[in-house]
Design an enzyme around this catalytic site. Structure first.
Site, PDB file in Angstrom:
ATOM      1  N   THR A  62       0.841  -1.207   0.000  1.00  0.00           N
ATOM      2  CA  THR A  62       0.000   0.000   0.000  1.00  0.00           C
ATOM      3  C   THR A  62       0.874   1.254   0.000  1.00  0.00           C
ATOM      4  O   THR A  62       0.601   2.217  -0.715  1.00  0.00           O
ATOM      5  CB  THR A  62      -0.933   0.007   1.235  1.00  0.00           C
ATOM      6  OG1 THR A  62      -1.655  -1.217   1.261  1.00  0.00           O
ATOM      7  CG2 THR A  62      -1.916   1.156   1.181  1.00  0.00           C
ATOM      8  N   LYS A 120      -8.668  -2.362  -4.967  1.00  0.00           N
ATOM      9  CA  LYS A 120      -8.198  -3.350  -3.982  1.00  0.00           C
ATOM     10  C   LYS A 120      -9.309  -4.406  -4.008  1.00  0.00           C
ATOM     11  O   LYS A 120     -10.329  -4.265  -3.309  1.00  0.00           O
ATOM     12  CB  LYS A 120      -8.053  -2.683  -2.604  1.00  0.00           C
ATOM     13  CG  LYS A 120      -7.767  -3.623  -1.456  1.00  0.00           C
ATOM     14  CD  LYS A 120      -6.303  -3.783  -1.144  1.00  0.00           C
ATOM     15  CE  LYS A 120      -6.082  -4.813  -0.038  1.00  0.00           C
ATOM     16  NZ  LYS A 120      -4.669  -5.040   0.279  1.00  0.00           N
ATOM     17  N   ASP A 165      -6.725   0.115   3.251  1.00  0.00           N
ATOM     18  CA  ASP A 165      -5.896   0.185   2.037  1.00  0.00           C
ATOM     19  C   ASP A 165      -6.671   0.870   0.914  1.00  0.00           C
ATOM     20  O   ASP A 165      -6.149   1.744   0.211  1.00  0.00           O
ATOM     21  CB  ASP A 165      -5.480  -1.214   1.569  1.00  0.00           C
ATOM     22  CG  ASP A 165      -4.425  -1.825   2.476  1.00  0.00           C
ATOM     23  OD1 ASP A 165      -4.116  -1.231   3.520  1.00  0.00           O
ATOM     24  OD2 ASP A 165      -3.909  -2.903   2.122  1.00  0.00           O
ATOM     25  N   GLU A 214      -4.071  -3.278  -6.066  1.00  0.00           N
ATOM     26  CA  GLU A 214      -3.263  -3.889  -4.991  1.00  0.00           C
ATOM     27  C   GLU A 214      -3.862  -5.224  -4.574  1.00  0.00           C
ATOM     28  O   GLU A 214      -5.062  -5.317  -4.293  1.00  0.00           O
ATOM     29  CB  GLU A 214      -3.190  -2.967  -3.758  1.00  0.00           C
ATOM     30  CG  GLU A 214      -2.270  -3.570  -2.688  1.00  0.00           C
ATOM     31  CD  GLU A 214      -2.341  -2.912  -1.308  1.00  0.00           C
ATOM     32  OE1 GLU A 214      -2.772  -1.744  -1.192  1.00  0.00           O
ATOM     33  OE2 GLU A 214      -1.953  -3.601  -0.341  1.00  0.00           O
ATOM     34  N   GLY A 215      -3.012  -6.253  -4.505  1.00  0.00           N
ATOM     35  CA  GLY A 215      -3.455  -7.558  -4.019  1.00  0.00           C
ATOM     36  C   GLY A 215      -3.592  -7.546  -2.499  1.00  0.00           C
ATOM     37  O   GLY A 215      -3.548  -6.491  -1.858  1.00  0.00           O
ATOM     38  N   ALA A 216      -3.774  -8.717  -1.926  1.00  0.00           N
ATOM     39  CA  ALA A 216      -3.787  -8.848  -0.460  1.00  0.00           C
ATOM     40  C   ALA A 216      -2.746  -9.913  -0.136  1.00  0.00           C
ATOM     41  O   ALA A 216      -2.752 -10.979  -0.754  1.00  0.00           O
ATOM     42  CB  ALA A 216      -5.163  -9.280   0.024  1.00  0.00           C
ATOM     43  N   GLY A 217      -1.835  -9.597   0.786  1.00  0.00           N
ATOM     44  CA  GLY A 217      -0.775 -10.558   1.092  1.00  0.00           C
ATOM     45  C   GLY A 217       0.085 -10.788  -0.144  1.00  0.00           C
ATOM     46  O   GLY A 217       0.418  -9.857  -0.866  1.00  0.00           O
ATOM     47  N   ASN A 228      11.952  -2.686  -0.335  1.00  0.00           N
ATOM     48  CA  ASN A 228      11.423  -1.644   0.545  1.00  0.00           C
ATOM     49  C   ASN A 228      12.026  -1.743   1.945  1.00  0.00           C
ATOM     50  O   ASN A 228      11.863  -2.742   2.640  1.00  0.00           O
ATOM     51  CB  ASN A 228       9.895  -1.804   0.605  1.00  0.00           C
ATOM     52  CG  ASN A 228       9.233  -0.718   1.420  1.00  0.00           C
ATOM     53  OD1 ASN A 228       9.721   0.412   1.477  1.00  0.00           O
ATOM     54  ND2 ASN A 228       8.133  -1.048   2.065  1.00  0.00           N
TER      55      ASN A 228
END
Ligand SMILES: Nc1ncnc2c1ncn2[C@@H]1O[C@H](COP(=O)(O)OP(=O)(O)OP(=O)(O)O)[C@@H](O)[C@H]1O
Ligand SMILES: [Mg+2]
Length: 237
Positions: free
Chosen positions: A17, A38, A55, A116-119, A176
């Site tokens: 995110t 999302k 998110d 954006e995906g999740a996990g 990151n």
């Protein structure tokens, strides 16, 4: 149709995110009309009887888009579980056709859509249907975010290999820095990875103090824009 990108990660909580919002702001500043999505968010807290998909809210704010939250995030689920499991426990079945039609609607009215995906990539939306399957049916190239720490090499290579096995187009990955202190692993991961994969590193993001506001400058300085060229070429302008 505009173009789109799917932001996945090597795990939950690795900065998807954070990166996606910075990318969205950057694209917006560059003059693109940016859509966001999302598809499913779990672990949504309730406030005044309404679920709050944090998110999706952050992506909406970063993009300044007018897409209603129910379209940005069609599946807002309470329990902090994989979407297929959280949905099943709420008596719901995630409808992939619905996700596709919402994505197509957003994409047809925006230059670039950031999803954006999740996990991570193999998190299930249905008992035997993952985010990798969704990225494939939406024909979205992916960008993988990894926390730049010990373990990142293995997690990234596993994700990149699975993406390749499933026929996904990987634009690159982002390392990151999630902690204030730079570890030796964080300092050496990029070079080690360059020996192990031909997938390009799109950049290394430094630790970012929560009080700082210049998120756009941060990624503008660090991101290799050549990696985003396929995305920008296909965008509506
Ligand atoms: N480079 C960074 N510097 C400082 N804090 C960061 C950085 N990247 C991420 N964070 C913080 O780490 C936390 C997790 O990041 P984020 O929510 O973006 O992860 P995620 O991969 O999207 O997680 P999820 O799987 O829940 O969607 C957030 O509080 C975020 O602000
Ligand atoms: Mg997230």
């Amino acid at each position: 149709m505009g173009s789109g990108i799917f932001i996945t990660g090597t795990d939950t909580g690795v900065g998807k995110t954070f990166f996606a919002c910075a990318l969205v702001e950057l694209l917006k500043q560059a003059g693109y009309k940016v859509g966001v999505m999302k598809p499913a968010e779990t672990g949504c807290d309730q406030s005044d009887g309404k679920l709050m998909p944090q998110d999706a809210l952050a992506l909406k704010e970063a993009s300044g888009c007018e897409i209603p939250l129910e379209k940005i995030c069609p599946y807002q689920l309470r329990e902090p579980l994989a979407p297929s499991v959280a949905a099943e426990r709420e008596g719901l079945i995630i409808d992939i056709d619905r996700l596709m039609s919402v994505y197509n609607e957003i994409s047809s009215t925006h230059d670039i859509t950031v999803v954006e995906g999740a996990g991570g990539l193999l998190v299930p939306l249905l008992p035997s249907y993952t985010f990798a399957d969704l990225a494939r049916v939406l024909k979205l190239p992916i960008l993988v975010v990894a926390a730049n720490r010990l373990g990142a090499i293995n997690h990234l290579l596993l994700t990149l290999e699975q993406a390749a096995c499933r026929g996904l187009h990987v634009l690159g990955y982002v390392l990151n820095q999630m902690e204030n202190e730079l570890s030796v692993a964080a300092e050496t991961n990029r070079e080690a990875l360059s020996m192990l994969t031909g997938v390009p590193c799109a950049g290394e993001l430094p630790y970012f103090e929560a009080s700082r506001l210049d998120r756009v400058d941060l990624i503008e300085e660090r991101l290799d824009f050549r990696i985003l060229q396929p995305l920008l070429r296909r965008a509506n302008t």
